[in-house]
Each structure stands twice: as structure tokens, then as C-alpha cells.
Design a protein around this motif. Structure first.
Motif, mmCIF file in Angstrom:
data_model
loop_
_atom_site.group_PDB
_atom_site.id
_atom_site.type_symbol
_atom_site.label_atom_id
_atom_site.label_comp_id
_atom_site.label_asym_id
_atom_site.label_seq_id
_atom_site.Cartn_x
_atom_site.Cartn_y
_atom_site.Cartn_z
ATOM 1 N N THR A 31 0.824 -1.199 0.000
ATOM 2 C CA THR A 31 0.000 0.000 0.000
ATOM 3 C C THR A 31 0.863 1.255 0.000
ATOM 4 O O THR A 31 1.851 1.334 0.745
ATOM 5 N N TYR A 33 0.731 5.802 -0.361
ATOM 6 C CA TYR A 33 -0.121 6.958 -0.085
ATOM 7 C C TYR A 33 0.540 8.256 -0.533
ATOM 8 O O TYR A 33 1.754 8.342 -0.632
ATOM 9 N N TYR A 35 0.192 12.193 1.046
ATOM 10 C CA TYR A 35 -0.346 13.101 2.042
ATOM 11 C C TYR A 35 0.097 14.518 1.713
ATOM 12 O O TYR A 35 1.167 14.727 1.145
ATOM 13 N N ILE A 45 -4.635 13.063 4.158
ATOM 14 C CA ILE A 45 -4.420 12.061 3.136
ATOM 15 C C ILE A 45 -5.082 12.513 1.845
ATOM 16 O O ILE A 45 -6.152 13.128 1.855
ATOM 17 N N SER A 48 -4.636 6.789 -1.755
ATOM 18 C CA SER A 48 -4.010 5.563 -1.313
ATOM 19 C C SER A 48 -4.196 4.510 -2.388
ATOM 20 O O SER A 48 -5.288 4.398 -2.969
ATOM 21 N N ILE A 55 -7.581 2.975 -3.637
ATOM 22 C CA ILE A 55 -8.526 2.598 -2.590
ATOM 23 C C ILE A 55 -9.011 3.795 -1.786
ATOM 24 O O ILE A 55 -10.061 3.733 -1.159
ATOM 25 N N ILE A 56 -8.252 4.859 -1.748
ATOM 26 C CA ILE A 56 -8.695 6.090 -1.098
ATOM 27 C C ILE A 56 -8.483 7.241 -2.062
ATOM 28 O O ILE A 56 -7.412 7.400 -2.628
ATOM 29 N N SER A 94 2.795 1.243 3.496
ATOM 30 C CA SER A 94 2.579 0.339 4.615
ATOM 31 C C SER A 94 2.513 -1.086 4.080
ATOM 32 O O SER A 94 2.177 -1.304 2.915
ATOM 33 N N ASN A 102 -0.565 -2.221 9.096
ATOM 34 C CA ASN A 102 -1.102 -0.877 8.939
ATOM 35 C C ASN A 102 -0.134 0.198 9.410
ATOM 36 O O ASN A 102 -0.497 1.355 9.494
ATOM 37 N N ILE A 104 2.440 2.895 8.932
ATOM 38 C CA ILE A 104 2.742 3.721 7.757
ATOM 39 C C ILE A 104 4.117 4.360 7.901
ATOM 40 O O ILE A 104 4.421 4.969 8.922
ATOM 41 N N SER B 99 -9.969 0.378 8.244
ATOM 42 C CA SER B 99 -10.339 1.716 7.768
ATOM 43 C C SER B 99 -9.561 2.078 6.509
ATOM 44 O O SER B 99 -9.444 3.252 6.188
ATOM 45 N N ASN B 100 -9.020 1.071 5.806
ATOM 46 C CA ASN B 100 -8.138 1.378 4.670
ATOM 47 C C ASN B 100 -6.958 2.233 5.104
ATOM 48 O O ASN B 100 -6.503 3.095 4.351
ATOM 49 N N TYR B 101 -6.476 2.004 6.303
ATOM 50 C CA TYR B 101 -5.265 2.636 6.815
ATOM 51 C C TYR B 101 -5.362 4.148 6.922
ATOM 52 O O TYR B 101 -4.376 4.859 6.797
ATOM 53 N N GLN B 102 -6.538 4.678 7.157
ATOM 54 C CA GLN B 102 -6.696 6.125 7.323
ATOM 55 C C GLN B 102 -6.223 6.526 8.712
ATOM 56 O O GLN B 102 -6.652 5.982 9.716
#
Lengths: 115, 115
Positions: A31, A33, A35, A45, A48, A55-56, A94, A102, A104, B99-102
Motif C-alpha cells: 500500500t 499513499y 499526504y 491524506i 491511497s 482505494i482512497i 505500509s 497498517n 505507515i 479503515s483502509n489505513y486512514q
């Protein structure tokens, strides 16, 4: 041998330009991200990806477009830069699985200044 | 919605002293994770310590330890034998399970270690 590396670290550009920030992780994580940290140091964020799949996708202008060519890379392209885009952009990753899946890990940040 | 509160905007201590940074959070979840991140002047975001809510034992990492009080929703960070290199912003963060790593971030505490 930085775990999460992003380039460039510093970027000064004019309004209206298009720029990209590249990110690579050599941790084997699933995963990744992006930010954004604004002048008040608040981290938000933006996107992701898990195994190259989005996914995000938080509420960010569509001038921001992430691209993940493989699970070790997540690049951020920004079109038509605006003054308000000035910030520090952090790439992170992550494991996505396992007991600490999870947790990060962040890159060093890319300081973007739009003038 | 979850919130994270760091009530100390800034703290300063003498080198070698012990300092405790406070963090409280609000959630109705029972399964979650808590983190402390450190951001030195270089602005790199560095993971300091991680705690799973289902574990009663407080996490420790060398000079860093936490006091996790689940019922009180408190997650303070203790730094023993503080060093000049500990000078940084410290962020407390909350992550809900699945939480999808939030990450939900606190506003940060600026810690200054004086020689």
C-alpha cells in the motif's frame, strides 16, 4: 538505501505549470499513499493505492492525478498549479498485511512552492 | 467520527530530563491502533512508536514509551533521558481497524530540548 524515497525534495514553480513528484519504496509494501501537509502542519491524506489499485481518493481537485505503474511506485502529477498548492507532500507506504500491516512509513517529503 | 487532541502546543525541557507528551482521542471503536510520529526541522515524518488497542501492555522503543489508558482514551508519550536530537514536532495519530489505513492526526506538540 532510503526505504521510501521521493523526488524532487524541493520544487519552486510558477502558477499554471504542471509538475510531477515521484515516489518509490523498496520495502516490498502493498500500500502506498500521498499526504499533503499545509502551513499549519496539518497532515491530510490525498490518495491511497493497494497493489496499484486506488482505494482512497479524498476530496482533492482533479488537477491532482496519482499514477501507480507498479506497487513499488506512486507518482503524483499536478496540473495548472495554484498558490494554494504550496505545501509539503509526503509519500508513504505500509505493508498492508501481517501484524504490523497498517504501520505507515513516510518519505522525506517534497517541498512545493508555487509562486 | 474520531478525533485526536494534543493539548500541549509547545513544551521545552533540559537535555537528559524526562518529558511526557499528552494525547487523548475520542472513538466508539474497540479495535484500533495508535501511533506517535516525530517531525524534526528537516520535516521528515518518522514513526516513533505504535500501540494496538487490544494489547494491555504499553509499547516501548528504547527511550520512548507510552502510557496507554484505554478506558480514559489517553495515549501519552514519555521520552526518557531526552537528547538534543529529540527536538521536533510530535504527532499523535489514530487508526481505526479496517479503515483502509486512514490516520486521524492530532495537531502536534512542538518539543524543544535545551542544552
Amino acid at each position: 538505501d532510503t526505504a521510501v524515497s521521493q523526488t524532487p525534495k524541493y520544487l519552486v514553480t510558477q502558477m499554471g505549470n504542471d509538475k510531477s513528484i515521484k515516489c518509490e519504496q523498496n520495502l516490498g509494501h502493498d500500500t502506498m499513499y500521498w499526504y499533503k501537509q499545509d502551513s499549519k502542519k496539518f497532515l491530510k491524506i490525498m490518495f491511497s493505492y493497494n497493489n496499484k489499485e486506488l482505494i482512497i481518493n479524498e476530496t482533492v481537485p482533479n488537477r491532482f492525478s496519482p499514477k501507480s505503474p507498479d506497487k513499488a511506485h506512486l507518482n503524483l502529477h499536478i496540473n495548472s498549479l495554484e498558490l494554494g498548492d504550496s505545501a509539503v507532500y509526503f509519500c508513504a507506504s505500509s505493508p498492508g498485511q501481517g501484524a504490523a500491516g497498517n504501520t505507515i512509513y513516510f518519505g522525506e517529503g517534497s517541498w512545493l512552492t508555487v509562486v | 467520527a474520531q478525533t485526536v487532541t494534543q493539548s500541549q502546543p509547545e513544551m521545552s525541557v533540559q537535555e537528559a530530563e524526562t518529558v511526557t507528551l499528552s494525547c487523548t482521542y475520542d472513538t466508539s471503536e474497540s479495535n484500533y491502533y495508535l501511533f506517535w510520529y516525530k517531525q524534526p526541522p528537516s520535516r521528515q515524518m518518522i514513526l516513533v512508536i505504535r500501540q494496538e488497542a487490544y494489547k494491555q501492555q504499553n509499547a516501548t522503543e528504547n527511550r520512548f514509551s507510552v502510557n496507554f489508558q484505554k478506558a480514559a482514551k489517553s495515549f501519552s508519550l514519555k521520552i526518557s533521558d531526552s537528547q538534543l536530537g529529540d527536538t521536533a514536532m510530535y504527532f499523535c495519530a489514530f487508526m481505526k481497524h479496517n479503515s483502509n489505513y486512514q490516520l486521524i492526526w492530532g495537531a502536534g506538540t512542538k518539543l524543544i530540548i535545551k542544552p
